[in-house]
Design a protein around this motif. Structure first.
Motif, mmCIF file in Angstrom:
data_model
loop_
_atom_site.group_PDB
_atom_site.id
_atom_site.type_symbol
_atom_site.label_atom_id
_atom_site.label_comp_id
_atom_site.label_asym_id
_atom_site.label_seq_id
_atom_site.Cartn_x
_atom_site.Cartn_y
_atom_site.Cartn_z
ATOM 1 N N ALA A 1 55.716 73.876 66.358
ATOM 2 C CA ALA A 1 54.417 73.787 65.698
ATOM 3 C C ALA A 1 53.357 74.321 66.649
ATOM 4 C CB ALA A 1 54.105 72.348 65.312
ATOM 5 N N LYS A 2 52.455 75.110 66.100
ATOM 6 C CA LYS A 2 51.426 75.748 66.910
ATOM 7 C C LYS A 2 50.108 75.770 66.134
ATOM 8 C CE LYS A 2 50.544 80.173 69.222
ATOM 9 N NZ LYS A 2 51.053 81.523 69.448
ATOM 10 N N LEU A 3 49.018 75.657 66.846
ATOM 11 C CA LEU A 3 47.684 75.748 66.267
ATOM 12 C C LEU A 3 46.926 76.830 67.006
ATOM 13 C CD1 LEU A 3 45.679 74.396 64.246
ATOM 14 C CD2 LEU A 3 44.906 72.998 66.167
ATOM 15 N N GLN A 4 46.336 77.763 66.249
ATOM 16 C CA GLN A 4 45.631 78.894 66.858
ATOM 17 C C GLN A 4 44.347 79.152 66.096
ATOM 18 O OE1 GLN A 4 48.094 82.347 67.071
ATOM 19 N NE2 GLN A 4 46.598 83.537 68.174
ATOM 20 N N SER A 5 43.271 79.441 66.829
ATOM 21 C CA SER A 5 42.009 79.744 66.160
ATOM 22 C C SER A 5 42.046 81.157 65.602
ATOM 23 C CB SER A 5 40.832 79.564 67.120
ATOM 24 O OG SER A 5 40.957 80.392 68.242
ATOM 25 N N SER A 6 41.501 81.304 64.392
ATOM 26 C CA SER A 6 41.490 82.632 63.777
ATOM 27 C C SER A 6 40.076 83.127 63.498
ATOM 28 C CB SER A 6 42.339 82.645 62.504
ATOM 29 O OG SER A 6 41.923 81.659 61.594
ATOM 30 N N ASP A 7 39.137 82.226 63.199
ATOM 31 C CA ASP A 7 37.761 82.661 62.962
ATOM 32 C C ASP A 7 36.806 81.534 63.339
ATOM 33 O OD1 ASP A 7 35.621 84.264 62.169
ATOM 34 O OD2 ASP A 7 35.656 83.444 60.133
ATOM 35 N N ARG B 1 48.452 69.090 55.533
ATOM 36 C CA ARG B 1 47.238 68.299 55.753
ATOM 37 C C ARG B 1 47.116 68.030 57.243
ATOM 38 N NH1 ARG B 1 45.548 62.545 55.516
ATOM 39 N NH2 ARG B 1 47.750 61.968 55.484
ATOM 40 N N MET B 2 45.933 68.278 57.764
ATOM 41 C CA MET B 2 45.666 68.033 59.183
ATOM 42 C C MET B 2 44.578 66.958 59.287
ATOM 43 S SD MET B 2 44.596 70.734 62.189
ATOM 44 C CE MET B 2 42.860 70.930 61.767
ATOM 45 N N VAL B 3 44.903 65.889 59.996
ATOM 46 C CA VAL B 3 43.934 64.829 60.267
ATOM 47 C C VAL B 3 43.549 64.974 61.732
ATOM 48 C CG1 VAL B 3 43.540 62.342 60.329
ATOM 49 C CG2 VAL B 3 44.989 63.332 58.539
ATOM 50 N N TYR B 4 42.258 65.084 61.997
ATOM 51 C CA TYR B 4 41.804 65.374 63.358
ATOM 52 C C TYR B 4 40.555 64.578 63.709
ATOM 53 C CZ TYR B 4 38.450 68.324 60.891
ATOM 54 O OH TYR B 4 37.458 68.771 60.047
ATOM 55 N N ARG B 5 40.327 64.453 65.016
ATOM 56 C CA ARG B 5 39.102 63.859 65.557
ATOM 57 C C ARG B 5 38.445 64.888 66.455
ATOM 58 N NH1 ARG B 5 38.119 58.572 64.937
ATOM 59 N NH2 ARG B 5 39.835 57.254 64.247
ATOM 60 N N LEU B 6 37.199 65.180 66.181
ATOM 61 C CA LEU B 6 36.475 66.142 67.002
ATOM 62 C C LEU B 6 35.941 65.480 68.268
ATOM 63 C CD1 LEU B 6 34.295 68.255 64.540
ATOM 64 C CD2 LEU B 6 36.326 68.959 65.790
ATOM 65 N N ARG B 7 36.010 66.212 69.345
ATOM 66 C CA ARG B 7 35.417 65.808 70.617
ATOM 67 C C ARG B 7 33.986 66.342 70.690
ATOM 68 N NH1 ARG B 7 39.146 67.670 73.920
ATOM 69 N NH2 ARG B 7 39.939 65.627 74.453
ATOM 70 N N LYS B 8 33.802 67.540 70.136
ATOM 71 C CA LYS B 8 32.518 68.237 70.239
ATOM 72 C C LYS B 8 32.284 69.010 68.937
ATOM 73 C CE LYS B 8 30.385 71.841 73.022
ATOM 74 N NZ LYS B 8 30.613 72.823 74.074
ATOM 75 N N ALA B 9 31.088 68.907 68.414
ATOM 76 C CA ALA B 9 30.726 69.629 67.189
ATOM 77 C C ALA B 9 30.477 71.099 67.491
ATOM 78 C CB ALA B 9 29.478 69.007 66.570
ATOM 79 N N THR B 10 30.594 71.927 66.471
ATOM 80 C CA THR B 10 30.303 73.355 66.620
ATOM 81 C C THR B 10 29.237 73.770 65.614
ATOM 82 O OG1 THR B 10 32.071 73.969 65.085
ATOM 83 C CG2 THR B 10 32.637 73.878 67.410
ATOM 84 N N ALA B 11 28.618 74.890 65.889
ATOM 85 C CA ALA B 11 27.516 75.371 65.049
ATOM 86 C C ALA B 11 28.005 76.078 63.790
ATOM 87 C CB ALA B 11 26.632 76.309 65.858
ATOM 88 N N THR B 12 29.235 76.590 63.798
ATOM 89 C CA THR B 12 29.761 77.318 62.642
ATOM 90 C C THR B 12 31.104 76.728 62.220
ATOM 91 O OG1 THR B 12 30.950 78.910 64.016
ATOM 92 C CG2 THR B 12 28.692 79.479 63.396
ATOM 93 N N ASP B 13 31.496 77.023 60.986
ATOM 94 C CA ASP B 13 32.820 76.620 60.510
ATOM 95 C C ASP B 13 33.885 77.332 61.338
ATOM 96 O OD1 ASP B 13 31.395 75.280 58.582
ATOM 97 O OD2 ASP B 13 32.088 76.506 56.908
ATOM 98 N N ALA B 14 34.982 76.664 61.582
ATOM 99 C CA ALA B 14 36.088 77.262 62.343
ATOM 100 C C ALA B 14 37.349 77.256 61.483
ATOM 101 C CB ALA B 14 36.338 76.488 63.620
ATOM 102 N N SER B 15 38.040 78.386 61.447
ATOM 103 C CA SER B 15 39.318 78.493 60.743
ATOM 104 C C SER B 15 40.436 78.487 61.767
ATOM 105 C CB SER B 15 39.388 79.788 59.929
ATOM 106 O OG SER B 15 38.451 79.762 58.885
ATOM 107 N N LEU B 16 41.402 77.600 61.569
ATOM 108 C CA LEU B 16 42.536 77.479 62.468
ATOM 109 C C LEU B 16 43.817 77.717 61.688
ATOM 110 C CD1 LEU B 16 41.466 74.187 64.274
ATOM 111 C CD2 LEU B 16 41.007 76.524 64.982
ATOM 112 N N LYS B 17 44.755 78.417 62.317
ATOM 113 C CA LYS B 17 46.038 78.694 61.669
ATOM 114 C C LYS B 17 47.098 77.757 62.236
ATOM 115 C CE LYS B 17 49.364 82.203 62.007
ATOM 116 N NZ LYS B 17 49.707 83.592 62.220
#
Length: 175
Positions: A79-85, A148-164
């Motif tokens: 299993a891998k998680l990678q940022s795409s946008d 389905r991905m359940v997550y907890r953010l450590r830090k907010a971001t200014a834009t939406d993020a797409s992760l694969k």
């Protein structure tokens, strides 16, 4: 001379293309992928959920869209998680996550991956810890699956993020 071996090889591939061993190898080669969106409005340090449809390249190999009846004992092997946008999104903005796989209607959901200790400087790609204690035979027989991905953010971001999310599976030929 070269044409004859190529023809024989092509004929063998077509003939054995429906055999269980080949289907097992094919299913084990192409991962299920899903794109998860983390909205900019997601709250820090609260459980958040992202849902997407998981697809696999080999779903197009047969007329009905699924050849999974020829395999058994299907489990998660990677299993891998990678940022795409954006492609340089720091996955370290996420403190922890769990990934679940289910039928398209959400039934028969099982946890397939987890990561509790994501480093703040993880970068744009991480490997997840797999949970291969469940057989996924019935799920891969579905035309599509829900991730389905359940997550907890450590830090907010200014834009939406797409992760694969990429979920590699392993299987054995069905008897």
């Amino acid at each position: 001379m070269i044409k004859k071996p190529v023809f024989i090889l092509l004929a063998a591939i077509l003939f054995f293309g429906s055999c269980a061993m080949l289907q097992s190898v094919v299913k084990s080669t192409f991962p299920y992928t899903a794109t998860m969106v983390i909205p900019a409005s997601a709250k820090v340090d609260e459980a958040q959920t992202a849902i997407s449809t998981g697809n696999s390249f080999d779903q197009d190999f047969t007329k009905d869209g699924n050849n999974a009846s020829r395999i058994s004992e299907v489990r998660i092997i990677s299993a891998k998680l990678q940022s795409s946008d954006p492609s340089d999104y720091n996955i370290g903005n996420i403190a922890s996550l769990r990934v679940y796989m289910a039928k398209n209607d959400g039934s028969e959901e099982v946890m397939v991956a987890i990561r509790k200790d994501i480093s703040p400087n993880a970068g744009n790609s991480i490997v997840l810890d797999i949970d291969n204690s469940h057989f996924l035979d019935e799920l891969v027989r579905q035309p599509s699956v829900r991730i389905r991905m359940v997550y907890r953010l450590r830090k907010a971001t200014a834009t939406d993020a797409s992760l694969k999310v990429s979920l590699g599976i392993g299987s054995y030929p069905a008897n």
